[in-house]
Design a protein around this motif. Structure first.
Motif, PDB file in Angstrom:
ATOM      1  N   GLY A 107       0.845  -1.193   0.065  1.00 19.10           N
ATOM      2  CA  GLY A 107      -0.107  -0.056   0.141  1.00 19.10           C
ATOM      3  C   GLY A 107       0.660   1.203  -0.082  1.00 19.10           C
ATOM      4  N   GLN A 108       2.038   1.172   0.131  1.00 17.28           N
ATOM      5  CA  GLN A 108       2.937   2.295   0.021  1.00 17.28           C
ATOM      6  C   GLN A 108       3.185   2.786  -1.030  1.00 17.28           C
ATOM      7  OE1 GLN A 108       6.576   1.905   2.402  1.00 17.28           O
ATOM      8  NE2 GLN A 108       7.738   3.279   1.465  1.00 17.28           N
ATOM      9  N   LYS A 109       3.113   4.404  -1.062  1.00 11.85           N
ATOM     10  CA  LYS A 109       3.248   4.966  -2.354  1.00 11.85           C
ATOM     11  C   LYS A 109       4.870   5.352  -2.547  1.00 11.85           C
ATOM     12  CE  LYS A 109      -0.933   5.790  -3.631  1.00 11.85           C
ATOM     13  NZ  LYS A 109      -1.723   5.179  -4.793  1.00 11.85           N
ATOM     14  N   VAL A 110       5.417   4.845  -3.817  1.00 11.76           N
ATOM     15  CA  VAL A 110       6.794   5.073  -4.033  1.00 11.76           C
ATOM     16  C   VAL A 110       7.209   5.826  -5.314  1.00 11.76           C
ATOM     17  CG1 VAL A 110       7.670   2.733  -2.859  1.00 11.76           C
ATOM     18  CG2 VAL A 110       7.191   2.639  -5.232  1.00 11.76           C
ATOM     19  N   SER A 111       8.301   6.381  -5.164  1.00 12.14           N
ATOM     20  CA  SER A 111       8.588   7.418  -6.492  1.00 12.14           C
ATOM     21  C   SER A 111       9.829   6.647  -7.237  1.00 12.14           C
ATOM     22  CB  SER A 111       8.929   8.844  -5.758  1.00 12.14           C
ATOM     23  OG  SER A 111       7.940   9.363  -5.154  1.00 12.14           O
ATOM     24  N   ARG A 112      10.004   7.092  -8.307  1.00  9.07           N
ATOM     25  CA  ARG A 112      10.935   6.699  -9.124  1.00  9.07           C
ATOM     26  C   ARG A 112      12.545   7.024  -8.471  1.00  9.07           C
ATOM     27  NH1 ARG A 112      12.517   8.248 -15.500  1.00  9.07           N
ATOM     28  NH2 ARG A 112      14.253   7.078 -15.607  1.00  9.07           N
ATOM     29  N   GLY A 113      13.312   6.002  -8.255  1.00  7.85           N
ATOM     30  CA  GLY A 113      14.671   6.400  -7.689  1.00  7.85           C
ATOM     31  C   GLY A 113      14.524   6.009  -6.311  1.00  7.85           C
ATOM     32  N   GLU A 114      13.491   5.763  -5.636  1.00  5.80           N
ATOM     33  CA  GLU A 114      13.337   5.385  -4.027  1.00  5.80           C
ATOM     34  C   GLU A 114      13.769   4.051  -3.765  1.00  5.80           C
ATOM     35  OE1 GLU A 114       9.898   5.643  -0.594  1.00  5.80           O
ATOM     36  OE2 GLU A 114       9.613   6.516  -2.546  1.00  5.80           O
ATOM     37  N   LYS A 115      14.611   3.761  -2.676  1.00  6.91           N
ATOM     38  CA  LYS A 115      14.857   2.647  -2.201  1.00  6.91           C
ATOM     39  C   LYS A 115      13.893   1.777  -1.823  1.00  6.91           C
ATOM     40  CE  LYS A 115      18.164   0.394   0.908  1.00  6.91           C
ATOM     41  NZ  LYS A 115      19.298   0.352   2.016  1.00  6.91           N
ATOM     42  N   ILE A 116      13.884   0.335  -2.094  1.00  7.61           N
ATOM     43  CA  ILE A 116      12.716  -0.746  -1.688  1.00  7.61           C
ATOM     44  C   ILE A 116      13.469  -1.726  -0.821  1.00  7.61           C
ATOM     45  CG2 ILE A 116      11.329   0.242  -3.482  1.00  7.61           C
ATOM     46  CD1 ILE A 116      11.854  -2.212  -5.255  1.00  7.61           C
TER      47      ILE A 116
END
Length: 444
Positions: free
Chosen positions: A397-406
């Motif tokens: 459910g978490q929103k992530v952006s391009r280049g964000e560490k996962i």
């Protein structure tokens, strides 16, 4: 028959392999084993073959080890070259972004200049219409004055004719009436001449101002044409690489634009075309070119938003090497031929893994085969998967952006070594991730 052949063979081998006996002695008895020449020759032959096989196998093993060493050196060299290429692409991407921002700023400045010039042009045209109206009024007044002058002349001639005919009244009274009439006519003619001269002067000034306004209008139109040409060229250079990038990734640019516009809810919104119908300029060439530039700029802005929603980047920023690619392969564990639905990128244990586009995490946990797995849902029905992680840094459910560490690279699940298993899926069907990575090289 066989015994006679063996006997003759033993006799033939006797000079080189004389018969030997091996005595085996125990506490109670003594026994011996007879080694005939044929037996000794066969033993020597088998030993020679075994020794030769060992030498050949050792040579092949040494050659293979040397080949593997060379292959590792080549892979290391290719990895270094690929890393340098990635750094160059990153620098080129930053340059492209800076150029796009500069083009946006230049366009906004040019648009302000065009707006100011259009306002001046409208004011000049308004003044021109006012002058034309004034000229019409002056001409009408002049015509009326000329008519009045002609009427006065006709009346004077009539009066003179009446005097000449000897009209009624005393001569003194007639002379006084004639003098007053002549004075009135003289004053009227003088006033009409002054008005005529004044109006002619105003007409000349109005014509000069009209010529100046027409010249200023032509200069404004020439400057507008130059500005529009530069803007059109800059936008064409910016939009074409993006269209090629999306097409190379197997995505339809028109569908992307429609999807982004239908779901776009941020500040600003799409650019609205210029409308000058209330100013009497609707359908002019400048309006048409300005609206075309705004439409292209809106397309460029839409492509920019779509680029962040499509996984066009790399999930790694550290050094890595490409191992198993997308397609059929022999399974490294059981050797069976099967479909490999992603791209393997080998690196160091614990290397950070990054999201390749904006999206929402739909799965973050353990899954058979993948080990620790993260699934991210993106726009346009695209999904990316990141498998064999050592650690997961996001939640469902978490929103992530391009280049964000996962997460971090690992060796969990069905894996033979530290690497990242990276997948891209369109509407649930796995596609080659390298198609998206290669498509972005010329832009980012």
């Amino acid at each position: 028959m066989l015994q006679r052949f063996a006997y003759r063979l033993n006799l033939a081998l006797e000079p080189w392999f004389p018969e030997q006996r091996l005595f085996l002695k125990s506490d109670t008895a003594t026994r011996f084993v007879r080694l005939r020449p044929l037996t000794q020759a066969m033993g020597l032959m088998l030993g020679t073959l075994a020794m030769g096989w060992m030498m050949v196998a050792s040579a092949l093993l040494i050659v293979d080890m040397l080949g593997q060493a060379n292959s590792r050196d080549q892979v290391a060299s290719q990895t270094e070259v690929f890393a340098q290429r990635l750094e160059a692409l990153s620098a080129d991407r930053d340059l492209r972004v800076a150029e796009a921002a500069g083009a946006q700023s230049r366009f906004n400045l040019a648009l302000d200049q065009v707006s100011a010039m259009q306002e001046r042009l409208l004011a000049a045209e308004t003044r021109l219409r006012e002058l034309q109206t004034g000229i019409d009024v002056i001409q009408n007044t002049l015509r009326r004055t000329i008519r009045e002058r002609d009427t006065a002349r006709a009346e004077a001639q009539t009066a003179q004719a009446a005097l000449a005919a000897g009209g009624s009244g005393s001569p003194v009274t007639q002379a006084e009436d004639l003098a007053r009439t002549l004075d009135l006519m003289s004053e009227a003619l003088t006033s009409a001449a002054r008005d005529r001269d004044t109006m002619l002067t105003e007409v000349a000034e109005a014509e000069a101002k009209t010529a100046e306004v027409a010249k200023a209008k032509a200069e404004v139109e020439a400057r507008n044409a130059i500005i529009f040409a530069k803007l059109e060229e800059a936008l064409t250079v910016s939009v074409e690489p993006l269209e090629k990038m999306f097409t190379a990734a197997g995505l339809n640019p028109d569908d992307l634009i429609s999807a982004v516009r239908s779901g776009y809810s941020g500040q600003g919104g799409p650019l609205v075309p210029i409308k000058l119908s209330t100013m009497g300029l609707s359908g002019s060439p400048d309006e048409t070119r300005a609206n075309a530039i705004l439409a292209t700029l809106d397309t460029l802005n839409t492509y920019r938003m779509a680029a962040f929603k499509v996984p066009l980047g790399l999930p790694l920023k550290t050094s890595f090497r490409l191992t198993s690619g997308f397609g059929g392969r022999n399974d490294p564990i059981n050797g069976r031929h099967k479909m490999h639905e992603g791209q393997d990128l080998a690196g160091d244990y614990g290397d950070p893994i990054y999201a390749t586009a904006d999206g929402t995490v739909t799965y973050a946990g353990w899954e058979n085969g993948y080990g620790r797995l993260v699934k991210i849902s993106h726009a346009f029905g695209i999904e990316t998967r990141y498998g064999h992680l050592s650690d997961i840094g996001v939640k469902v459910g978490q929103k992530v952006s391009r280049g964000e560490k996962i997460g971090d690279m690992g060796n969990s699940g069905r894996s033979t070594g530290t690497h990242l298993h990276y997948e891209v899926r369109l509407s649930g069907t796995a596609v080659n991730p390298m198609t998206f990575i290669r498509a972005a090289r010329d832009v980012f």
